[in-house]
Write an enzyme that holds these catalytic residues in place. Structure first.
Site, PDB file in Angstrom:
ATOM      1  N   LYS A  38       0.844  -1.199   0.000  1.00  0.00           N
ATOM      2  CA  LYS A  38       0.000   0.000   0.000  1.00  0.00           C
ATOM      3  C   LYS A  38       0.874   1.242   0.000  1.00  0.00           C
ATOM      4  O   LYS A  38       1.467   1.617   0.995  1.00  0.00           O
ATOM      5  CB  LYS A  38      -0.936   0.052   1.212  1.00  0.00           C
ATOM      6  CG  LYS A  38      -2.073   1.042   0.942  1.00  0.00           C
ATOM      7  CD  LYS A  38      -2.682   1.678   2.165  1.00  0.00           C
ATOM      8  CE  LYS A  38      -1.960   2.842   2.734  1.00  0.00           C
ATOM      9  NZ  LYS A  38      -1.799   4.011   1.851  1.00  0.00           N
ATOM     10  N   GLU A  69       9.872   1.579  10.562  1.00  0.00           N
ATOM     11  CA  GLU A  69      10.920   2.568  10.269  1.00  0.00           C
ATOM     12  C   GLU A  69      10.261   3.925  10.374  1.00  0.00           C
ATOM     13  O   GLU A  69       9.431   4.285   9.529  1.00  0.00           O
ATOM     14  CB  GLU A  69      11.456   2.377   8.839  1.00  0.00           C
ATOM     15  CG  GLU A  69      12.220   1.104   8.618  1.00  0.00           C
ATOM     16  CD  GLU A  69      13.597   1.127   9.243  1.00  0.00           C
ATOM     17  OE1 GLU A  69      14.038   2.192   9.737  1.00  0.00           O
ATOM     18  OE2 GLU A  69      14.231   0.072   9.264  1.00  0.00           O
ATOM     19  N   CYS A  79      13.738  10.934   6.218  1.00  0.00           N
ATOM     20  CA  CYS A  79      13.630  10.512   7.617  1.00  0.00           C
ATOM     21  C   CYS A  79      14.920  10.775   8.375  1.00  0.00           C
ATOM     22  O   CYS A  79      14.908  11.160   9.532  1.00  0.00           O
ATOM     23  CB  CYS A  79      13.251   9.046   7.684  1.00  0.00           C
ATOM     24  SG  CYS A  79      14.393   8.006   6.776  1.00  0.00           S
ATOM     25  N   GLU A  94      10.219  16.550  14.559  1.00  0.00           N
ATOM     26  CA  GLU A  94      10.573  16.320  13.164  1.00  0.00           C
ATOM     27  C   GLU A  94       9.770  17.277  12.278  1.00  0.00           C
ATOM     28  O   GLU A  94       8.536  17.236  12.276  1.00  0.00           O
ATOM     29  CB  GLU A  94      10.249  14.873  12.778  1.00  0.00           C
ATOM     30  CG  GLU A  94      10.674  14.546  11.360  1.00  0.00           C
ATOM     31  CD  GLU A  94      10.261  13.149  10.921  1.00  0.00           C
ATOM     32  OE1 GLU A  94       9.111  12.777  11.130  1.00  0.00           O
ATOM     33  OE2 GLU A  94      11.128  12.440  10.367  1.00  0.00           O
TER      34      GLU A  94
HETATM   35  P1  NAD Z   1       2.313   8.469   7.519  1.00  0.00           P
HETATM   36  O1  NAD Z   1       2.538   7.695   8.765  1.00  0.00           O
HETATM   37  O2  NAD Z   1       1.271   9.521   7.532  1.00  0.00           O
HETATM   38  O3  NAD Z   1       1.933   7.505   6.312  1.00  0.00           O
HETATM   39  C1  NAD Z   1       2.723   6.402   5.974  1.00  0.00           C
HETATM   40  C2  NAD Z   1       1.830   5.330   5.367  1.00  0.00           C
HETATM   41  O4  NAD Z   1       0.922   4.873   6.365  1.00  0.00           O
HETATM   42  C3  NAD Z   1       0.976   5.810   4.198  1.00  0.00           C
HETATM   43  O5  NAD Z   1       0.888   4.802   3.237  1.00  0.00           O
HETATM   44  C4  NAD Z   1      -0.374   6.039   4.848  1.00  0.00           C
HETATM   45  O6  NAD Z   1      -1.452   5.962   3.956  1.00  0.00           O
HETATM   46  C5  NAD Z   1      -0.403   4.921   5.859  1.00  0.00           C
HETATM   47  N1  NAD Z   1      -1.337   5.127   6.958  1.00  0.00           N
HETATM   48  C6  NAD Z   1      -1.771   6.301   7.487  1.00  0.00           C
HETATM   49  N2  NAD Z   1      -2.644   6.056   8.485  1.00  0.00           N
HETATM   50  C7  NAD Z   1      -2.761   4.710   8.594  1.00  0.00           C
HETATM   51  C8  NAD Z   1      -3.487   3.842   9.455  1.00  0.00           C
HETATM   52  N3  NAD Z   1      -4.314   4.317  10.399  1.00  0.00           N
HETATM   53  N4  NAD Z   1      -3.330   2.505   9.308  1.00  0.00           N
HETATM   54  C9  NAD Z   1      -2.499   2.001   8.364  1.00  0.00           C
HETATM   55  N5  NAD Z   1      -1.805   2.776   7.511  1.00  0.00           N
HETATM   56  C10 NAD Z   1      -1.926   4.117   7.632  1.00  0.00           C
HETATM   57  O7  NAD Z   1       3.730   9.053   7.099  1.00  0.00           O
HETATM   58  P2  NAD Z   1       4.068   9.993   5.858  1.00  0.00           P
HETATM   59  O8  NAD Z   1       3.605  11.376   6.204  1.00  0.00           O
HETATM   60  O9  NAD Z   1       3.587   9.372   4.614  1.00  0.00           O
HETATM   61  O10 NAD Z   1       5.661   9.912   5.853  1.00  0.00           O
HETATM   62  C11 NAD Z   1       6.449  10.709   6.645  1.00  0.00           C
HETATM   63  C12 NAD Z   1       6.985   9.983   7.841  1.00  0.00           C
HETATM   64  O11 NAD Z   1       7.686   8.804   7.427  1.00  0.00           O
HETATM   65  C13 NAD Z   1       7.997  10.802   8.589  1.00  0.00           C
HETATM   66  O12 NAD Z   1       7.800  10.697   9.969  1.00  0.00           O
HETATM   67  C14 NAD Z   1       9.323  10.164   8.192  1.00  0.00           C
HETATM   68  O13 NAD Z   1      10.370  10.391   9.081  1.00  0.00           O
HETATM   69  C15 NAD Z   1       8.959   8.743   8.076  1.00  0.00           C
HETATM   70  N6  NAD Z   1       9.943   8.025   7.253  1.00  0.00           N
HETATM   71  C16 NAD Z   1      10.802   7.143   7.866  1.00  0.00           C
HETATM   72  C17 NAD Z   1      11.780   6.483   7.123  1.00  0.00           C
HETATM   73  C18 NAD Z   1      12.737   5.500   7.771  1.00  0.00           C
HETATM   74  O14 NAD Z   1      13.324   4.680   7.060  1.00  0.00           O
HETATM   75  N7  NAD Z   1      12.913   5.527   9.070  1.00  0.00           N
HETATM   76  C19 NAD Z   1      11.879   6.703   5.754  1.00  0.00           C
HETATM   77  C20 NAD Z   1      10.995   7.613   5.173  1.00  0.00           C
HETATM   78  C21 NAD Z   1      10.021   8.254   5.932  1.00  0.00           C
END
Ligand code: NAD
Length: 495
Positions: A185, A261, A295, A396
C-alpha cells in the site's frame, strides 16, 4: 541522464493489482492529485476500499498457502526477483519522471536517490533468496534437532511518500526473497510508481497474487490491512503516530508482527577539529537534499562554541544561494514540498522557531518567485541560536529547515544529540577518528556516520532506536523481518 523535459510521462493504468488482475476499485474510490511544483492536476489514481483489501489479502493468502512462490526452488525465486530488479533499473528514468512529477523532488534525485537504489535493493535481495540457512542444534540426548527458516506469510507493506519507489523495494525485496506474498500500500499522495512496479512484476512473470498493489488512503485501506487477520506481518515506514495505530491494530486482532521505520531528528555534531569544508557540505545537503523530506535528514547541527559563528554563517550564506525551482530543470537543486498542507506545517514550525527566540539566518518564507507561486516551494531555511525545549530543536519538521545549536564542548553535544525521542542517524565530524569511535558508543542512534552523512548501502542495515522504530531494513538482517524459525526434533534410534 536524459533531459526529462524531452520525455513524456507514462502513467500506470488506473487500476488496483489483485491476484494478478488489473481491477477497478470495488467501491469506486479515487485519489485526486496535483503536481506539487505546478499545481497541475495529475491523472486520478484508484483508491482501495475495505472490499478491495479483503480481495487482495485473500489473493495473497491463496498465493502463500497454495501457490508456487513459497514452494519453488529458492534460486528460481531469486532469478524472478532479479528480473524485476533489472526491469526497474532499465526503466529508471521512466519511473523517475513520474516520481518527480508526483513528489516534487528533482528528476536527478528521483533517478539516483530513489528509483536506481530501489532496483539495487531488489537485486541485492534476489541474491539472498537461496542463502538464508537453517542450523543444526547440538541438544542433549539422542535427537536430531534442526531449525528451518520459513517465510512469515502474507506481508502488508505500508510505505510513505518521500521515497516511494525505494522504500517499497526495501520491503518487497526481502519479503519476496524469503517466499512471502505481499500487499503493497503506497501513500495516498504518491501511488503511481508502486502501481507501475506492480505492472512490471506481471511483465517479468512473478506469479499471480504474490505482489498485490493497493493504492489508497491510510483510512480505510491501511487500517483495514493492519486489522486484517489474514495478514501475518506489517512492514511499515512512516510516522510515529501511524505506528502507534498499527500497534493497536495488531494488539486488537491477531498480534501480527511489525517492523517500523519511523521519523528522526538526526543531529550532525561538528567538533573543533573537524574538516569544516567537508562538514559544511554534508550539513548543507543533509538538510536540503530531497527538500528535507528525508527521515534521516540532518535537521540539527550541533557546533562547538569556538567554531560556531563561522560555520553557521557559511551554511546560511550557501542556503541563500540554493537554486529552488522546476524539478525537471537539470540546474535545479531543490524541488517543491509534497503538498500545500505539508508546506503549511513547515511554515508553522518556522513561525514557532521565531516565536521561541531562535535567530532566522536564511529563508523562512514561501518561495513565490515567478511560476513558483503556483507550487509548494519554500526558501531553504536556517535558524541559529536554537536551544533545547524549542519545537524546532525537538520535533521532526520533515522539510528544509535547519536548526543550528551552539554547544560548549563534545560532551554537551552528545547530551543534546541524545535529548530527543528519536534515534535514527547521527553524524560526527572530527579528525580524531579514535575519539569518533568512542563517541559513537555514547550516541543513541541506529546509525552513526563519522566524517560522512547519509551514506547507504544495501549491505549495511538501516533503522532506528527509541521512537525511530523497530527492526532494520536493508542488509541480510532485513530478511529476519520476514522469516520465522521452526525447530524440528527427531528422536533417533539408539544404535
Ligand atoms: P504516515 O505515517 O502519515 O503515512 C505512511 C503510510 O501509512 C501511508 O501509506 C499512509 O497511507 C499509511 N497510513 C496512514 N494512516 C494509517 C493507518 N491508520 N493505518 C495504516 N496505515 C496508515 O507518514 P508519511 O507522512 O507518509 O511519511 C512521513 C513519515 O515517514 C515521517 O515521519 C518520516 O520520518 C517517516 N519516514 C521514515 C523512514 C525510515 O526509514 N525511518 C523513511 C521515510 C520516511
Amino acid at each position: 541522464m536524459t533531459d526529462p523535459r524531452t520525455m513524456t510521462p507514462r502513467w500506470p493504468a488506473p487500476q488496483l493489482l489483485i491476484g494478478g488482475a488489473s481491477v477497478p476499485p470495488r467501491e469506486g474510490g479515487r485519489l485526486q492529485l496535483t503536481n506539487p511544483a505546478t499545481g497541475v492536476r495529475l491523472p486520478d489514481a484508484p483508491a482501495a476500499g475495505p472490499a478491495d483489501v479483503e480481495a487482495a489479502v485473500r489473493a495473497a493468502r491463496e498465493a502463500f498457502d497454495a501457490g508456487p512462490w513459497p514452494r519453488m526452488n529458492a534460486a528460481a525465486r531469486g532469478r524472478l526477483l532479479r528480473k524485476l530488479a533489472d526491469a526497474l533499473s532499465e526503466r529508471r528514468e521512466e519511473f523517475a519522471l513520474v516520481e518527480s512529477l508526483n513528489n516534487g523532488k528533482t528528476f536527478r534525485e528521483a533517478v539516483s536517490g530513489d528509483v536506481a537504489p530501489g532496483a539495487a535493493t531488489l537485486a541485492y535481495a534476489a541474491e539472498w533468496a537461496n542463502k538464508f540457512l537453517g542450523e543444526v542444534v547440538p541438544v542433549d540426548g539422542p535427537f536430531l534437532t534442526y531449525v528451518v527458516r520459513e517465510p512469515v506469510g502474507v506481508v502488508a507493506a505500508i510505505v510513505p511518500w518521500n521515497y516511494p519507489t525505494s522504500l517499497a523495494c526495501w520491503k518487497i525485496g526481502p519479503a519476496l526473497a524469503t517466499g512471502c506474498t505481499v500487499v503493497l500500500k503506497p501513500s495516498e499522495v504518491t501511488p503511481y510508481t508502486a502501481m507501475k512496479l506492480g505492472e512490471l512484476a506481471r511483465e517479468v512473470g512473478i506469479p499471480d497474487g504474490v505482489l498485490n498493489v493497493l493504492p489508497g488512503e491510510g483510512e480505510p485501506a491501511g487500517e483495514a490491512l493492519a486489522r486484517h487477520p489474514g495478514v501475518d506481518k506489517v512492514a511499515f515506514t512512516g510516522s510515529v503516530g501511524t505506528a502507534r495505530r498499527l500497534l493497536h491494530a495488531s494488539a486488537d486482532t491477531n498480534l501480527k508482527r511489525l517492523s517500523l521505520e519511523l521519523g528522526g531528528k538526526s543531529p550532525q555534531i561538528v567538533c573543533a577539529d573537524a574538516d569544516f569544508a567537508a562538514a559544511a557540505d554534508a550539513c548543507f545537503w543533509g538538510i536540503f537534499g530531497c527538500k528535507g523530506e528525508v527521515c534521516s535528514a540532518g535537521s540539527r547541527v550541533l557546533v562547538v562554541a569556538e567554531a560556531y559563528e563561522g560555520f553557521v554563517a557559511r551554511l546560511a550564506e550557501r542556503a541563500r544561494g540554493l537554486r529552488v525551482g522546476d524539478p525537471l530543470d537539470p540546474a535545479t537543486e531543490m524541488g517543491a514540498q509534497i503538498s500545500a498542507r505539508h508546506l503549511d506545517t513547515i511554515l508553522g514550525y518556522i513561525a514557532s522557531g521565531q516565536a521561541q527566540g531562535a535567530r532566522l539566518l536564511a529563508g523562512g518564507a514561501r518561495d513565490v518567485e515567478g511560476t513558483k507561486a503556483k507550487g509548494n516551494f519554500l526558501q531553504p531555511t536556517v535558524f541559529g541560536e536554537v536551544r533545547g525545549g524549542m519545537r524546532i530543536a525537538e520535533e521532526e519538521i520533515f522539510g528544509p529547515v535547519l536548526a543550528c545549536m551552539r554547544v560548549a564542548d563534545v560532551a554537551e553535544a552528545v547530551r543534546v544529540a541524545n535529548a530527543t525521542r528519536y534515534g535514527l542517524g547521527t553524524s560526527l565530524w572530527t579528525r580524531d577518528v579514535a575519539r569518533g569511535h568512542a563517541l559513537a558508543r555514547q550516541l543513541k542512534a541506529g546509525v552513526v556516520w563519522i566524517n560522512c552523512f547519509n551514506e547507504f548501502d544495501d549491505a549495511a542495515p538501516f533503522g532506528g532506536v527509541k521512537e525511530s522504530g523497530w527492526g532494520r531494513d536493508l542488509s541480510h538482517h532485513a530478511l529476519d523481518n520476514y522469516l520465522e524459525m521452526k525447530t524440528v526434533w527427531t528422536k533417533l534410534p539408539v544404535p
